[in-house]
Design an enzyme around this catalytic site. Structure first.
Site, short mmCIF file in Angstrom:
data_model
loop_
_atom_site.label_atom_id
_atom_site.label_comp_id
_atom_site.label_asym_id
_atom_site.label_seq_id
_atom_site.Cartn_x
_atom_site.Cartn_y
_atom_site.Cartn_z
N LYS A 219 0.85 -1.20 0.00
CA LYS A 219 0.00 0.00 0.00
C LYS A 219 0.88 1.24 0.00
CE LYS A 219 -4.15 1.73 0.43
NZ LYS A 219 -3.77 2.63 -0.70
N SER B 61 -7.53 4.86 4.20
CA SER B 61 -7.41 4.14 2.92
C SER B 61 -7.78 2.67 3.14
CB SER B 61 -5.97 4.18 2.40
OG SER B 61 -5.75 5.35 1.64
N ASN C 80 -3.17 19.07 1.22
CA ASN C 80 -4.18 18.23 1.87
C ASN C 80 -3.88 18.01 3.36
OD1 ASN C 80 -4.77 15.22 2.71
ND2 ASN C 80 -6.44 15.91 1.41
N THR D 147 -5.49 12.32 6.85
CA THR D 147 -4.10 12.49 7.29
C THR D 147 -4.00 13.64 8.27
OG1 THR D 147 -3.50 11.72 5.08
CG2 THR D 147 -1.71 12.52 6.46
N LYS E 118 5.45 2.54 -2.89
CA LYS E 118 5.27 3.93 -3.29
C LYS E 118 5.51 4.02 -4.78
CE LYS E 118 4.54 7.88 -1.14
NZ LYS E 118 3.91 7.99 0.20
N LYS F 167 4.95 2.36 8.38
CA LYS F 167 3.74 3.11 8.73
C LYS F 167 2.55 2.16 8.87
CE LYS F 167 3.40 6.84 6.30
NZ LYS F 167 3.07 7.83 5.24
#
Ligand code: GLU
Length: 428
Positions: free
Chosen positions: A82, A362, A233, A202, A118, A106
């Protein structure tokens, strides 16, 4: 040689300090303290898969431009990988590799059944038209269609991307697979299977971690002040939510400038200004114009770096006056600055904990996609807040148990989960 040339040389030299090396330096510190077995460490040092593609895109001027695209899967030990996709001019394989590794830690810290990955494209989205961005995103999705998958590798937004790009990805991927597969990507618009609460998640996580840390170190949030670097964001939502909890936001910034107002900003006014002004704060009159360096070193209770990497470094760390730093961005503190902040007694809530609210929601989005049943925003937020408070407690506990910083405590929290998963799964 003039001093100025020397200084320039020095800063160019600094730029070449590899981000992935910085990840490894922290990894090694934590691995040593935790006594992570060498074979497990070896499995986490090298990413599992590294894909680089070239993306020919027809530009509006009728000429083809070739972009470089990356997807690096660091680990799938805890589940499908992810992590977001970044569009920025300085995207390169070292940066994507570092960001992918951080996603592994994370997700493990947040207790999610995910590994880390990523992706990114080296481009300047600010100078591209919507049509060019759409064609580039579809070309990238097509090139990565064997990498992505709802149970394989699940992208999401990161710097320079948002729900619009995620919509193109789910559409292109579903066309290739010839069935609608919303779980292939998160951060989608709500009408396409996105989750309520994902956009602000976030920033919401940053708010929870700031409040939890303030409780631990004895800062009264009703009297507290904060400086927020970045108005994307993460920064925008963090500023909004912190201010809704009574914390005075005395500084805000974006790439066009930083602003100070001792009385505290009304964040909604700043947001409205930016929305009318090409999404930038430039020209905002709600506060005094200050430099980015001044924002970082203000006398505030909390500093929230929520812009880009390597903002707090060996040069400015000793000037920081905040008692608490909550890392909304990924990698805002250089490795070399860690010990300076520790010695100064500054509590740092590290990125892999502080900004894990985004990937947590997510995960909720993905769960809702698998179920085909969607939750109310209050439900998402309650689950999110509980997950973040739990993660914070675990990291706090491990940092105390191992007498170390929250950053190293977070890595140790992740190691505990990863070690178990790797042992259970075994090897050839
Ligand atoms: N790009 C975000 C991060 O760095 C979100 C990743 C995700 O939701 O998968 O955590």
């Amino acid at each position: 040689m003039s001093t100025q040339t020397k200084a320039t040389e020095k800063s160019t030299e600094k730029k070449h300090v590899s981000m992935y090396e910085a990840v490894l330096a922290r990894f090694n510190t934590a691995a040593k303290l935790y006594n992570l077995p060498e074979d497990i460490a070896a499995m986490l040092v090298t990413p599992q898969k590294q894909v680089k593609v070239s993306l020919p895109v027809m530009m509006d001027n009728g000429k083809i431009q070739v972009f470089e695209g990356y997807r690096i899967v660091h680990s799938t030990h805890l589940g499908p990988s992810k992590g977001g996709i970044r569009y920025a001019p300085d995207v390169n394989d070292d940066e994507v590799k570092a960001l992918a590794a951080w996603m592994t830690y994370k997700c493990a810290v947040a207790g999610l059944p995910y590994g880390g990955a990523k992706g990114g494209i080296t481009c300047n989205p600010r100078n591209m038209s919507v049509g060019e961005l759409e064609r580039m995103t579809r070309a990238y999705t097509s090139a990565m269609s064997e990498v992505f998958g709802p149970n394989k590798d699940i992208p999401a937004p990161d710097m320079g991307t948002g729900k619009r790009e995620m919509a193109w990805i789910v559409d292109e991927y579903s066309k290739i697979r010839r069935e609608y597969l919303p779980g292939v990507v998160t951060g989608k618009p709500i009408t396409l299977g996105g989750s309520r609460g994902r956009e602000a998640a976030t920033g919401r996580g940053v708010m929870i971690h700031t409040i939890e840390a303030m409780k631990k170190i004895g800062i009264d949030r009703k009297k507290a002040s904060a400086a927020v670097q970045g108005f994307g964001n993460v920064g925008l939502n963090a500023a909004k939510l912190l201010s809704s909890k009574g914390i005075r936001i005395v500084a805000i910034s974006d790439h066009t400038g930083a602003f100070y107002n001792e009385k505290g900003f009304d964040i909604d006014t700043a947001v409205k200004y930016a929305q009318k002004n090409n999404n930038v704060l430039q020209g905002f009159t709600g506060g005094d114009l200050i430099s980015n360096e001044q924002l970082l070193t203000l006398d505030v209770d909390a500093l929230i770096p929520a812009a880009i990497q390597n903002q707090i470094n060996e040069e400015n760390a000793h000037k920081i006056q905040a008692k608490l730093i909550v890392e909304g961005a990924n990698g805002p503190t250089e490795f070399g600055a860690d010990h300076i902040l520790n010695e100064k007694g500054i509590t740092v809530v590290p990125d892999i904990l502080a900004n894990s609210g985004g990937v947590t929601v997510s995960y909720f989005e993905w769960v809702q996609n698998q179920y085909g049943h969607y939750w109310k925003e209050e439900e998402v937020n309650a689950k999110h807040d509980f997950a973040m408070e739990t993660a914070f407690e675990q990291v706090w506990f491990n940092s105390k148990q191992y007498k170390t910083s929250l950053r190293i405590g977070a890595y140790i929290t992740a190691f505990k989960r990863l070690e178990k998963a790797i042992r259970y799964r075994g090897a050839y």
